[in-house]
Design a protein around this motif. Structure first.
Motif, PDB file in Angstrom:
ATOM      1  N   LEU A   1       0.825  -1.201   0.000  1.00  0.00           N
ATOM      2  CA  LEU A   1       0.000   0.000   0.000  1.00  0.00           C
ATOM      3  C   LEU A   1       0.863   1.256   0.000  1.00  0.00           C
ATOM      4  N   ILE A   2       1.935   1.248   0.798  1.00  0.00           N
ATOM      5  CA  ILE A   2       2.871   2.379   0.816  1.00  0.00           C
ATOM      6  C   ILE A   2       3.483   2.582  -0.570  1.00  0.00           C
ATOM      7  N   GLY A   3       3.847   1.473  -1.231  1.00  0.00           N
ATOM      8  CA  GLY A   3       4.405   1.558  -2.573  1.00  0.00           C
ATOM      9  C   GLY A   3       3.442   2.204  -3.559  1.00  0.00           C
ATOM     10  N   LEU A   4       2.174   1.828  -3.483  1.00  0.00           N
ATOM     11  CA  LEU A   4       1.167   2.404  -4.377  1.00  0.00           C
ATOM     12  C   LEU A   4       0.975   3.896  -4.118  1.00  0.00           C
ATOM     13  N   ILE A   5       1.008   4.293  -2.834  1.00  0.00           N
ATOM     14  CA  ILE A   5       0.868   5.713  -2.487  1.00  0.00           C
ATOM     15  C   ILE A   5       2.057   6.504  -3.024  1.00  0.00           C
TER      16      ILE A   5
ATOM     17  N   LEU B   1       3.851   5.728  -5.581  1.00  0.00           N
ATOM     18  CA  LEU B   1       3.679   5.751  -7.032  1.00  0.00           C
ATOM     19  C   LEU B   1       2.707   6.851  -7.445  1.00  0.00           C
ATOM     20  N   LEU B   2       1.575   6.960  -6.753  1.00  0.00           N
ATOM     21  CA  LEU B   2       0.582   7.986  -7.083  1.00  0.00           C
ATOM     22  C   LEU B   2       1.150   9.385  -6.866  1.00  0.00           C
ATOM     23  N   ILE B   3       1.882   9.567  -5.763  1.00  0.00           N
ATOM     24  CA  ILE B   3       2.535  10.861  -5.517  1.00  0.00           C
ATOM     25  C   ILE B   3       3.506  11.181  -6.653  1.00  0.00           C
ATOM     26  N   GLY B   4       4.291  10.188  -7.046  1.00  0.00           N
ATOM     27  CA  GLY B   4       5.262  10.386  -8.106  1.00  0.00           C
ATOM     28  C   GLY B   4       4.629  10.763  -9.431  1.00  0.00           C
ATOM     29  N   VAL B   5       3.557  10.058  -9.813  1.00  0.00           N
ATOM     30  CA  VAL B   5       2.857  10.365 -11.069  1.00  0.00           C
ATOM     31  C   VAL B   5       2.318  11.791 -11.037  1.00  0.00           C
ATOM     32  N   SER B   6       1.793  12.208  -9.880  1.00  0.00           N
ATOM     33  CA  SER B   6       1.225  13.551  -9.747  1.00  0.00           C
ATOM     34  C   SER B   6       2.304  14.630  -9.833  1.00  0.00           C
ATOM     35  N   VAL B   7       3.404  14.430  -9.104  1.00  0.00           N
ATOM     36  CA  VAL B   7       4.478  15.429  -9.079  1.00  0.00           C
ATOM     37  C   VAL B   7       5.166  15.521 -10.443  1.00  0.00           C
TER      38      VAL B   7
ATOM     39  N   ALA C   1      -6.090   1.019  -7.200  1.00  0.00           N
ATOM     40  CA  ALA C   1      -5.351  -0.023  -6.471  1.00  0.00           C
ATOM     41  C   ALA C   1      -5.221   0.333  -4.989  1.00  0.00           C
ATOM     42  N   ILE C   2      -5.003   1.609  -4.686  1.00  0.00           N
ATOM     43  CA  ILE C   2      -4.895   2.050  -3.288  1.00  0.00           C
ATOM     44  C   ILE C   2      -6.191   1.768  -2.531  1.00  0.00           C
ATOM     45  N   ILE C   3      -7.322   2.079  -3.146  1.00  0.00           N
ATOM     46  CA  ILE C   3      -8.623   1.829  -2.503  1.00  0.00           C
ATOM     47  C   ILE C   3      -8.790   0.337  -2.194  1.00  0.00           C
TER      48      ILE C   3
END
Length: 393
Positions: A74-78, A80-86, A172-174
């Motif tokens: 779950l931490i990995g997915l979070i 990843l989402l932060i990275g895609v956004s930034v 995936a996070i959900i």
């Protein structure tokens, strides 16, 4: 419901393992011109995640032991989402910081997913591995094909085109929040991809051959997803067609990722398979070297697609075939991933640097043909009917 969400969670993690990287290739020229980067530095957009893979892969299992594999996933997915956004912010610093976060997130998921499958589906490991590898391959191909239509065709720009691939991460996070809540009282199985102190695997010539094969075929894969669209553009193909050609390369090789390991399992030695795949690779890159005939491009793309997917699947198969037990396989996997991703990370930057020096694709393509020859050399050694620690006996 839990079993269904578990399968969905695994599939959605697989959806996120490559699109954030393969979606960059068709857009790399647009990003380069918009932000003002050189070819070698824009190659970092593909190489940085691989550096993160190499550094983090040996550490992730220890984190999984402390937090459980599910929470770490779950931490990995979070991340990843932060990275895609930034990364979608049109500034050089944000571009590279976001790319690094993407690499960290994918590395965590990449290492832990096989362990989660082994824990949750102990009697269906092969089936679930096929499901997640196929899901990974399909989304990898879709991402490369849709990048230009999103960015140019729909007028969204490269920023939104890349940001779209945060949607599978969010879903995936959900799903994994639910899974973590269900598993919060359980301790995940220890799947150690890290070599332990005094690990004899690192002294095994066969292990180095397996690691070399994995690393060099990864070199070819990540160079291809980064620069083949640019190569095709220089040959007069439209930017949209170049993106779809990369997607075609990734799609056409999907059957090979199934067939090659099955064939490999029928033989004690896989050296012959390595030779055939290597010749496909040399012919494919050699075809691109010949120039701008569209027919040659298509044939070359087919050969490259088959060898990229088939060689990757064979590299994964070697991790089990060249080990006598699970512990040896885990140690070999940790070694091969660490070395392999270092070699893979060098690829896009190095090829971009060669193009900056020569302003032609001749030298970069000749370099890829040379690397393909080394893939054959290491693969022939890795394909022998031997086990990594038997050499000491």
């Amino acid at each position: 419901m839990y079993a269904f969400l578990l399968v969905a969670g695994i599939v959605f993690v697989a959806f996120n393992l490559r699109p954030s990287i393969t979606s960059v290739g068709p857009l790399i020229g647009i990003i380069r011109d918009d932000v003002g980067l050189s070819n070698w530095s824009v190659g970092l957009l593909t190489s940085l995640p691989l550096v993160a893979f190499a550094i983090l892969s040996p550490i992730v299992p220890k984190i999984g032991i402390q937090l459980t594999n599910e929470r770490t996933m779950l931490i990995g997915l979070i991340l990843l989402l932060i990275g895609v956004s930034v990364r979608s912010v049109s500034m050089v610093s944000f571009l590279f910081i976001g790319t690094l976060f993407i690499g960290l997130g994918i590395a965590i998921c990449n290492v832990l997913l096989p362990g989660v499958i082994k824990e949750k589906f102990p009697t269906k490991v092969a089936l679930m591995t096929s499901v997640y590898s196929t899901s990974m391959g399909i989304f990898s191909a879709i991402a490369s094909g849709l990048s230009i239509p999103f960015a140019v065709g729909m007028g969204l720009g490269w920023q939104i085109s890349l940001l779209i691939w945060g949607i599978p991460a969010f879903i995936a996070i959900i799903i994994w929040i639910y899974i973590v809540k269900k598993d919060r009282k359980q301790k995940s199985v220890d799947v150690s991809y890290v070599h332990t102190p005094g690990n004899r695997t690192w002294k095994s010539p066969l292990a180095w051959q397996v690691a070399g094969f994995m690393g060099l075929q990864s070199f070819l894969f990540y160079v291809s997803v980064s620069w083949i669209p640019e190569i095709l553009l220089d040959y007069g193909v439209s930017i949209s067609t170049a993106g779809w050609m990369l997607s075609f390369i990734l799609f056409i090789g999907l059957p090979a990722s199934f067939i090659v390991p099955m064939i490999a399992g029928r033989f004690k030695s896989q050296s012959g398979i390595v030779l055939v795949m290597g010749l496909f690779s040399i012919t494919g890159y050699g075809g691109l070297l010949l120039g701008n005939s569209f027919t040659v491009m298509v044939i070359s793309s087919i050969l490259i697609g088959i060898t990229l997917n088939g060689s990757f699947a064979l590299a994964l198969a070697f991790l089990g075939m060249r080990a006598r037990n699970a512990k040896q396989a885990a140690e070999l996997s940790g070694m091969a991933q660490s070395i392999g991703y270092v070699l893979a990370a060098i690829g896009p930057m190095f090829i971009g640097y060669l193009y900056d020096l020569t302003n032609m694709w001749t030298v970069p393509l000749l370099t890829l043909i040379g690397v393909a020859c080394f893939v054959i050399l290491f693969g022939m050694g890795a394909g022998r009917d031997k086990f990594v620690l038997d050499e000491e006996n």
